[in-house]
Structures are given as C-alpha cells and as structure tokens.
Design a protein around this motif. Structure first.
Motif, short mmCIF file in Angstrom:
data_model
loop_
_atom_site.label_atom_id
_atom_site.label_comp_id
_atom_site.label_asym_id
_atom_site.label_seq_id
_atom_site.Cartn_x
_atom_site.Cartn_y
_atom_site.Cartn_z
N LEU A 10 0.84 -1.21 0.00
CA LEU A 10 0.00 0.00 0.00
C LEU A 10 0.87 1.25 0.00
O LEU A 10 0.57 2.23 -0.69
CB LEU A 10 -0.93 0.00 1.21
N ASP A 11 1.95 1.23 0.79
CA ASP A 11 2.87 2.38 0.80
C ASP A 11 3.56 2.55 -0.55
O ASP A 11 3.73 3.67 -1.03
CB ASP A 11 3.91 2.22 1.90
N SER A 65 1.11 4.05 -2.91
CA SER A 65 0.91 5.47 -2.61
C SER A 65 2.10 6.31 -3.07
O SER A 65 1.92 7.42 -3.58
CB SER A 65 0.69 5.66 -1.10
N GLY A 66 3.30 5.78 -2.88
CA GLY A 66 4.49 6.52 -3.30
C GLY A 66 4.56 6.70 -4.80
O GLY A 66 4.94 7.77 -5.30
N TYR A 107 -1.49 8.74 -4.56
CA TYR A 107 -2.78 8.58 -3.88
C TYR A 107 -2.57 7.77 -2.62
O TYR A 107 -2.08 6.64 -2.67
CB TYR A 107 -3.78 7.87 -4.78
N SER A 108 -2.95 8.34 -1.48
CA SER A 108 -2.68 7.67 -0.21
C SER A 108 -3.94 7.56 0.64
O SER A 108 -4.64 8.56 0.86
CB SER A 108 -1.61 8.44 0.57
N PHE A 146 -3.61 6.81 3.68
CA PHE A 146 -3.11 7.14 5.01
C PHE A 146 -3.06 8.65 5.26
O PHE A 146 -2.73 9.08 6.35
CB PHE A 146 -1.70 6.57 5.20
N ILE A 162 3.29 12.18 3.74
CA ILE A 162 3.87 10.94 4.24
C ILE A 162 5.02 10.53 3.33
O ILE A 162 4.87 10.52 2.09
CB ILE A 162 2.82 9.81 4.30
N HIS A 184 6.37 7.94 1.86
CA HIS A 184 6.07 6.53 1.59
C HIS A 184 7.31 5.72 1.23
O HIS A 184 7.43 4.56 1.62
CB HIS A 184 5.04 6.44 0.46
N HIS A 199 9.17 4.53 4.21
CA HIS A 199 8.54 3.33 4.77
C HIS A 199 8.99 2.09 4.00
O HIS A 199 9.40 1.07 4.59
CB HIS A 199 7.02 3.44 4.70
#
Length: 247
Positions: free
Chosen positions: A200-201, A204-205, A209-210, A212, A216, A218, A221
């Motif tokens: 998911l991270d 998002s990166g 689109y996140s 969380f 962030i 990403h 992470h």
C-alpha cells in the motif's frame, strides 16, 4: 502485549523528549529533520536525528505504539545490541532510499528546465527561498514541478522507516501472529498483513494517492521494510548467531 523491554523504553523516552523539545525549540526541526542532501538545509547528522523527530501527536503515537508492540518482542529474543543494530540500520536505509527517490524527482524536473536554457543558479536560488517561477509551467507539468519542489524543500521526520523494518522482522519471526488494521477490524496473520501494508505504501508513493493521508514519506517506509527484509533474509540464510551480540 509483551512487557516493554529496556532498550525499547529508552528509545520511547528519547523520542518523546525530542517531540516535546521541538515545541520549545522551533529551530530543532530545521536542524534535526532530514533535508534533501543537495540543499542548504542538509547536515551530516540528519540521517540519524530525523528518526527521533515527529510531525504531530498522532504521528509519534502510532510509531511509538508499534515500537512497543513489535520492538519489545524482537528485543526479547534478540537482545539489546542486535535490536539496536537492526533498528538503526532500517532507519538509515529508509533515509538513503527516500533521498534517492528525491534525487530522481528533483533532477528529473531540473533537467527539463535546464534543457530550456533556464539558469541553474536562478532555479536553486528560488528554491532555497521556498519559491519557483510560474513561467516554468510552460516547460514542465504542474505535478512534476510539485515533485521537484517538494523533493528539494520538504524534510522527512519520524521513526517510521525503522518501524517498518521491525514489522518485517516480526512477520519473519512470528508469521502466524494475528494483527489488525484500525480500519479493517479483522485479524490477519503477520505474514499477510505486513506485505499488504508495504505494498500500500509503495502504491501510494508511485501514484501519489494515499489512504493514510498526505505529507507521508512513503518511500522511507518502503526503504525501511526493504532493508529489514534483506537483513532478516541474510540472517536466516546464514543461521545468524545471536550470541555474538551479547559478548
């Protein structure tokens, strides 16, 4: 939940002290957060100090909750020396990968502007002032310009890279332990839970689109998780001798 171990307790105290101190010493964020390594704000100690800085109460709460929950279990089995080595290795790896992605985004945009004969000194001078020339949008998309701007100017804070490494290590050691996401109150085994969180991270990166929220890091992470995976895989493959860390 396993009782908090001594090293985890010390890390918790340091993080809380840094968090409280940042409110009384505003300059601390400028000096201790991880700045882009080609910017004027970068200092050599920041790849370590950024791990103890947090941007909000919720940020530090979730990181420290995970540190206590997963870190105590790992320190219990590893001992303090191995645990600290792993924790800081994942945090440093997260900083390096985050900085590498920022380097790509920054130079991708910079090269476009340079190809249109825009002076590099002017670009850097404006960025150091927290500004950019709106005329640049004639040559570069708004999204790419924002990535370039953000990569150069937005510092990273938090223990999340180290925490993601701990998550990966926990999944290696306790694959069938059941965990839950706050927004999915269904127990999921660690060997499935952790890869989903990391993917998911990564999503998002890459997409921007996140689920969380915004602001962030990403790729930090993902970087912490990647270093954690490599270390756990290496140790498992080579039957790492835990006792050497206690000598």
């Amino acid at each position: 939940m396993m009782n908090m171990t001594e090293t985890v307790k010390q890390l918790l105290i340091i993080n809380v002290l840094f968090f409280i101190g940042s409110y009384f010493v505003p300059q601390a964020n400028e000096l201790l957060a991880l700045h882009y390594f080609e910017s004027d704000g970068f200092k050599f100690w920041q790849p370590i100090s950024y791990m103890f800085m947090h941007g909000s109460l919720m940020h530090i709460f979730f990181n420290m909750f995970a540190l206590i929950s997963f870190g105590s279990a790992l320190e219990h089995f590893w001992g303090a020396k191995k645990f600290l080595f792993f924790y800081f290795s994942c945090g440093l790896g997260a900083a390096i990968i985050h900085s590498g992605v920022n380097y790509y985004y920054f130079h991708d945009g910079l090269n476009v502007l340079l190809s249109h004969n825009i002076d590099k000194g002017q670009i850097i001078e404006l960025l150091n002032q927290g500004k950019y020339d709106t005329s640049w949008i004639e040559f570069i998309s708004q999204s790419d310009l924002e990535k370039m701007y953000s990569s150069y100017l937005t510092p990273a804070v938090g223990a999340s890279g180290s925490i993601y490494g701990l998550l990966v290590a926990f999944a290696f050691m306790f694959p069938n332990a059941e965990l839950m996401m706050m927004f999915i109150p269904v127990p999921i085994k660690a060997k499935y839970f952790v890869p989903v969180i990391v993917l998911l991270d990564l999503f998002s990166g890459v997409t921007g689109y996140s689920i969380f929220g915004g602001n962030i890091a990403h790729f930090a992470h993902v970087g912490g998780a990647l270093i954690g995976f490599i270390m756990m895989w290496y140790w498992k493959k080579n039957q790492f001798n835990q006792n050497r860390w206690d000598r």
